[in-house]
Design a protein around this motif. Structure first.
Motif, PDB file in Angstrom:
ATOM      1  N   GLU A  40       0.781  -1.273  -0.004  1.00  0.00           N
ATOM      2  CA  GLU A  40       0.110  -0.026   0.067  1.00  0.00           C
ATOM      3  C   GLU A  40       0.840   1.349  -0.003  1.00  0.00           C
ATOM      4  OE1 GLU A  40      -2.397  -0.417   3.447  1.00  0.00           O
ATOM      5  OE2 GLU A  40      -3.472  -2.053   2.723  1.00  0.00           O
ATOM      6  N   LYS A  62       3.034   2.364   2.171  1.00  0.00           N
ATOM      7  CA  LYS A  62       3.068   2.969   3.560  1.00  0.00           C
ATOM      8  C   LYS A  62       4.505   2.766   3.961  1.00  0.00           C
ATOM      9  CE  LYS A  62      -1.900   2.081   4.639  1.00  0.00           C
ATOM     10  NZ  LYS A  62      -2.548   1.575   5.646  1.00  0.00           N
ATOM     11  N   ASP A  84      -7.107   5.918   3.343  1.00  0.00           N
ATOM     12  CA  ASP A  84      -5.771   5.427   2.778  1.00  0.00           C
ATOM     13  C   ASP A  84      -4.972   4.688   4.040  1.00  0.00           C
ATOM     14  OD1 ASP A  84      -6.743   5.805   0.327  1.00  0.00           O
ATOM     15  OD2 ASP A  84      -5.267   7.532   0.409  1.00  0.00           O
TER      16      ASP A  84
END
Length: 162
Positions: A116, A118, A161
Motif C-alpha cells: 500500500e 506505506k 488510505d
C-alpha cells in the motif's frame, strides 16, 4: 525505551483487533479446548491439540498488540502541518531517472505496508523524506545505488488510505 509513533487511525485498528481477539476469539478457543478435553486422551486428541495451538498463537498476537499499545505515541496527523514532508504525509515523487511518479505515505513502524506504499518514518527513505519541501530535488542512497527524486506533491494522508 523510546515510543514508536503511530497514527491515531493505526492505533484504533490495533485496539480494535486486540479487543476482538481478547473478547471473541480467545474465549471461543478456550471453550473449544475444554470441550475437546472431555473427549479422552489429550495426547492423541487432534481437536484438543489444535485448540491449544490456536490459544498459544492468539496469546502471542495479543502480547505483540499489547506491546504496540503500551509503547506507542499516538499522533493526530490532522494537527501536523504538511507544507513540508512530515509524519502522516502522503508524498508524490518523480523518479528523475525513469520519469515515473511514485506515491508514498509516511506512517509508523507498526503501520508499514509495502503493498500500500506505506513506509515507516524510520525507514531509510522515510528519514530522507522528512523535512523536504515541494519541488525539492534530492538523492537517496541504498547500498551502492543512488536514486534521484523531485517532490511533486505533499498532502496529509487520507483517513480511508490508512
Amino acid at each position: 525505551m523510546a515510543k514508536e509513533l503511530i497514527t491515531n487511525f493505526g492505533y484504533d485498528k490495533i485496539l480494535k483487533e486486540f479487543k476482538y481477539l481478547y473478547e471473541k476469539e480467545k474465549p471461543y478457543w478456550v471453550k473449544e479446548k475444554q470441550i475437546a478435553a472431555q473427549h479422552g486422551d489429550r495426547s492423541e486428541n487432534a481437536e484438543y491439540i489444535s485448540a491449544k495451538a490456536e490459544i498459544r498463537n492468539l496469546d502471542k498476537r495479543l502480547r505483540f498488540l499489547d506491546k504496540i499499545i503500551n509503547n506507542s505515541e499516538v499522533i493526530d496527523i490532522s494537527k501536523i502541518p504538511h507544507k513540508k514532508i512530515n509524519f502522516g504525509s502522503e508524498v508524490t515523487l518523480l523518479d528523475l531517472d525513469t520519469n515515473e511518479q511514485k506515491v508514498f505515505k509516511i506512517v509508523g513502524t507498526y503501520e508499514t505496508n509495502p503493498n500500500e506504499n506505506k513506509i515507516s518514518n524510520k525507514s531509510p527513505l522515510g528519514r530522507a523524506l522528512i523535512g523536504k519541501e515541494l519541488n525539492e530535488e534530492f538523492e537517496f542512497r541504498i547500498n551502492d545505488n543512488i536514486f534521484e527524486y523531485e517532490i511533486l506533491k505533499i498532502q496529509q494522508c487520507k483517513v480511508e488510505d490508512l
